[in-house]
Design a protein around this motif. Sequence first.
Motif, PDB file in Angstrom:
ATOM      1  N   GLY A   7       0.816  -1.205   0.000  1.00  0.00           N
ATOM      2  CA  GLY A   7       0.000   0.000   0.000  1.00  0.00           C
ATOM      3  C   GLY A   7       0.850   1.254   0.000  1.00  0.00           C
ATOM      4  O   GLY A   7       1.677   1.469  -0.875  1.00  0.00           O
ATOM      5  N   GLY A   8       0.629   2.088   1.016  1.00  0.00           N
ATOM      6  CA  GLY A   8       1.338   3.363   1.065  1.00  0.00           C
ATOM      7  C   GLY A   8       0.595   4.399   0.261  1.00  0.00           C
ATOM      8  O   GLY A   8      -0.523   4.787   0.592  1.00  0.00           O
ATOM      9  N   ASP A   9       1.178   4.828  -0.861  1.00  0.00           N
ATOM     10  CA  ASP A   9       0.568   5.886  -1.654  1.00  0.00           C
ATOM     11  C   ASP A   9      -0.408   5.353  -2.693  1.00  0.00           C
ATOM     12  O   ASP A   9      -1.038   6.129  -3.414  1.00  0.00           O
ATOM     13  N   ALA A  10      -0.560   4.028  -2.818  1.00  0.00           N
ATOM     14  CA  ALA A  10      -1.479   3.454  -3.806  1.00  0.00           C
ATOM     15  C   ALA A  10      -1.797   2.018  -3.411  1.00  0.00           C
ATOM     16  O   ALA A  10      -1.109   1.408  -2.592  1.00  0.00           O
ATOM     17  N   ALA A  47       7.044   4.400   0.777  1.00  0.00           N
ATOM     18  CA  ALA A  47       5.933   5.340   0.812  1.00  0.00           C
ATOM     19  C   ALA A  47       5.073   5.093   2.046  1.00  0.00           C
ATOM     20  O   ALA A  47       4.992   3.968   2.549  1.00  0.00           O
ATOM     21  N   VAL A  48       4.443   6.142   2.514  1.00  0.00           N
ATOM     22  CA  VAL A  48       3.667   6.052   3.755  1.00  0.00           C
ATOM     23  C   VAL A  48       2.178   6.210   3.470  1.00  0.00           C
ATOM     24  O   VAL A  48       1.760   6.470   2.351  1.00  0.00           O
ATOM     25  N   CYS A  49       1.413   6.079   4.533  1.00  0.00           N
ATOM     26  CA  CYS A  49      -0.049   6.035   4.471  1.00  0.00           C
ATOM     27  C   CYS A  49      -0.648   7.368   4.003  1.00  0.00           C
ATOM     28  O   CYS A  49       0.007   8.412   3.995  1.00  0.00           O
ATOM     29  N   ALA A  50      -1.943   7.289   3.668  1.00  0.00           N
ATOM     30  CA  ALA A  50      -2.646   8.482   3.202  1.00  0.00           C
ATOM     31  C   ALA A  50      -3.110   9.365   4.358  1.00  0.00           C
ATOM     32  O   ALA A  50      -3.139  10.590   4.222  1.00  0.00           O
ATOM     33  N   VAL A  60      -5.536  -1.220   6.176  1.00  0.00           N
ATOM     34  CA  VAL A  60      -5.350  -0.825   4.776  1.00  0.00           C
ATOM     35  C   VAL A  60      -5.018   0.652   4.806  1.00  0.00           C
ATOM     36  O   VAL A  60      -5.811   1.459   5.303  1.00  0.00           O
ATOM     37  N   ASP A  61      -3.864   1.032   4.253  1.00  0.00           N
ATOM     38  CA  ASP A  61      -3.339   2.365   4.537  1.00  0.00           C
ATOM     39  C   ASP A  61      -3.391   3.352   3.384  1.00  0.00           C
ATOM     40  O   ASP A  61      -3.054   4.522   3.567  1.00  0.00           O
TER      41      ASP A  61
END
Length: 755
Positions: free
Chosen positions: A568-571, A620-623, A731-732
Amino acid sequence: MKAMKRSTLATLINATLFSAVAGTSFSTLAEEGEKAKNNQLEVIQITARKRVENAQEVPVAVSALQGDNLDAYSSAGMDIRFMNAKIPSLSIESSFGRTFPRFYVRGLGNTDFDLNASQPVSLVVDEVVQENPILKGFPVFDIGRVEVLRGPQGTLFGRNTPAGLVKFDSVKPSQEFEGYGAVSYGSRGAVDFEGAVGGGLTDKLSTRVSVLWQTKDDYIDIKAPGHEKKDVLGGYDEKAARIQFLYEGNDFTGLLNYHVRDLDGKPIVFRANLIEKGSNNIVDGYSHDVAFHDAADNATQQVESQGLSLKLEWDLAEHTVTSITAWESAEIYSRADVDGGYGAVFLDNYQGPGLIPFSAESADGIPDHNQYTQELRLSSNFTGDFNYQVGMFLFEEDLMIESFSYDTLAGGVENGYAFQNQDTSAWAVFGSFDFTLSDDLKLTTGVRYSSDEKDFTAKRTKNPTPWNGSPDEMTGSANPSDNHVSWDVSLAYKVNDDVNWFGRIANGFRAPSIQGRILFGDVVTVADSETVNSIETGIKSDVLDGRGRVNATVFYFQMDDQQLTAVGGDANFNRLINADKTTGYGFELDTEWVLTDELNATFNLSYNKTELSDKDLAVAVCAQCTVTDPLNSKGLAILDGNSLPHAPEWISNFTLRYSKEMGEGEFFAYTDWSYRSAIDFFLYKSVEFKGKPLLEGGLRAGYNWYQGDNEYQVSAFVRNIFDKQEVIGGVDFNNLTGMTNEERFVGAEFKVKFF
């Protein structure tokens, strides 16, 4: 606090080692137990090294589940995740629900949810490796024993076992007519039936047929505005069967095993903004039987799998030749409302619960899969000071995966599609050699050469996110290959009749992995092979004249180029990366006790500390979450120094069984409690996506009696006694979506065994 942790750890290790080595000094307790001396713990026979051996004499950190413990843990229609935190250093989780379990041993595992994900913990069922994640979710029924081997198992079991191995052995046919049937009814209309019957067909041919049927009503109501409906999610209908034929000649045996599974159910429930912003608490107003999906009507999870294996064994006096030929196949289609809510931020405030940046509904499936394996080995049966096993192993897998995206706001129409094709070919030769150096000292060495090659292609024909500038159609491919020599050396020393010491150094590897789920991304990523070197030492002791058992291990490992998944992360997209170095250390304590003639207990404890060491590794990190890691100039979280995801430092388990003769039978009561400490859901650290410690308890009580040739049992049971609900996964890439553990389950069971 750190000083206290070190002190506690040191105290526990010292106490464990002392109690085991000084087992014969428990004179007072031993005298008290002298009257019940024949009420001793049974000798546990395992096949961790592909020979039948006493678990107390095997120089491997291994735990076994069988008997009452196994029956109690797997009650209430539980899937394979019932083993989570029931064995030292073992945890299991899933974002697919009853399918696709992800195993972690000593903190090493893989969070990847792609249907092509490899894992460093291998699952072997009836001596056949279950490679694809969907194969690993086969229901647990009519199982004689479960073994968990911790640490690299690269010599005898090979590829993809750098962390360890979980091994299931089903009950085999015999000439004796026997069987059982058990039916239970519990919360939410759950019905669980399993049974088996077997016996001799001729004086040399026997059979055993085992069946399972589990069902549970949908019970989760949908309360999204405009989509209100009762009893939509949470249910399943699962059927499975196994039939075996065993031929036993004078010098030859043959075992044929066919097994099949059919699951029609619902995926795990994703819950939008389940986690309170700025904390890891569940938001106020949460109800387990309510969800706010706008795509719940489309949610489904359908799994079909089957397999066939043939084991042939020839006894040649001083040697045994074994051949195991197997085929496995799996199909799945799973569709879910991934954002866990309704609407979106741009729909005139029609969104919830909380902020929903955009709708996310997707599905993944395997329409075609076949796995073929062949193992051939030669084992010596010498009476002298030397024995060996040598063999070869072949592995072929053909796999196709489909990924779909749906536009929920347009009525659930398909707006994205991609597929993956992968062919895997692997082979290995191996040898394990046992030397008796003296009456008390034994040496085992092993070596395995493995070769692995993958041929992968992926294609996207429709892009669900055209605004990102990516084309509708794109393709990707990869052809990684590698070979590796794994090895191990172990010593076993018999201190006295009750205490055995062992030391082991081992090397293992995981072949290159591919992540090509390009539905929401534009790149196929490949992770290089990972290798691990592990050292461990421990004692295995029987104390109190056989009424107690204390096993303890301390270990350290270093993994190079560990394969990690940036989930996940950015997408809604996964990427494979390699970490330069990962270290881990800890200890494991495994004990059993006959406290009185009527009271038995077990207590297990493990500590695992893992740490990533790679200054340039960032993801990449979470939204929406609050990241606590430092960020680099690109806004990526720096992982150096982090522990691994889903890797609790502490795991503990306690069981207590009381039995009392009463009337013509026996009353019994059994309780078990398992604990795991806090975990991070992802590679990066954040406030919200940190799972709290989880303590769950179970209780089972009932009555056994004999009538004629049959044994009967009635019982009542409860799982998760305190109905404690915690977030166990997230879910991030969209909102603070989370999943919770199962609610309290109450039920009753009737069981009959016939002979």
